[in-house]
Design an enzyme around this catalytic site. Sequence first.
Site, short mmCIF file in Angstrom:
data_model
loop_
_atom_site.label_atom_id
_atom_site.label_comp_id
_atom_site.label_asym_id
_atom_site.label_seq_id
_atom_site.Cartn_x
_atom_site.Cartn_y
_atom_site.Cartn_z
N GLY A 9 0.84 -1.19 0.00
CA GLY A 9 0.00 0.00 0.00
C GLY A 9 0.87 1.24 0.00
CB CYS A 10 0.17 4.62 1.22
SG CYS A 10 0.97 6.21 1.41
CG PHE A 11 5.94 5.02 -0.37
CD1 PHE A 11 5.48 6.25 0.04
CD2 PHE A 11 6.44 4.91 -1.65
CE1 PHE A 11 5.53 7.37 -0.79
CE2 PHE A 11 6.51 6.02 -2.50
CZ PHE A 11 6.04 7.24 -2.06
CD1 TRP A 12 4.36 8.81 2.21
CD2 TRP A 12 2.24 9.44 2.50
NE1 TRP A 12 4.13 9.86 1.37
CE2 TRP A 12 2.83 10.28 1.52
CE3 TRP A 12 0.92 9.65 2.84
CZ2 TRP A 12 2.15 11.30 0.90
CZ3 TRP A 12 0.23 10.68 2.21
CH2 TRP A 12 0.84 11.50 1.25
#
Length: 171
Positions: A9-12
């Site tokens: 998913g979002c790497f954040w």
Amino acid sequence: MSKALFAGGCFWCMVEPFEEMDGIQKVISGYTGGHVPNPTYEQVKTQTTGHTEAVYIEYDESKVRFEDLLELYWQQTDPTDAMGQFMDRGESYRPVIFYYDNEQKEKAVRSKHLLEDSGRYTESIVTTIEPANRFYPAEEEHQQFYKKNPRRYAEEKQQRKAWADSRVGSE
């Protein structure tokens, strides 16, 4: 140093859990697997580059094993969702364990089978296990996002949790 590459998913939201693990030397947000050289965040968001958001990890094997990274990885993702993670939808957010050698591949496959056999999920585990491709670091504003933008990061984490909770309730 050993290296690992995970998409979830979002790497954040993938950086902080790995950075907090003892033995981790570096975690870099970036892109892998696509056909566009040196992609930007704006390009990858369009879902047309073939890239997946991922985290590249350098770690000290005398302090942390690849199996430990896999265990933490499974806790950060929804392995039953092939086309996104939580509220992040599309190919660039798909869950992938990338491997750099046959040993990592074997450990990833074994780990996936253990998760499948655990009964923890009622749906099939669809996380793929693929050879690592060229990794492109994301722009500086995306590195250590949780430290640079704590309020936005907290909102992202809360949205991921709410999404996950809603999926569990619907099974």
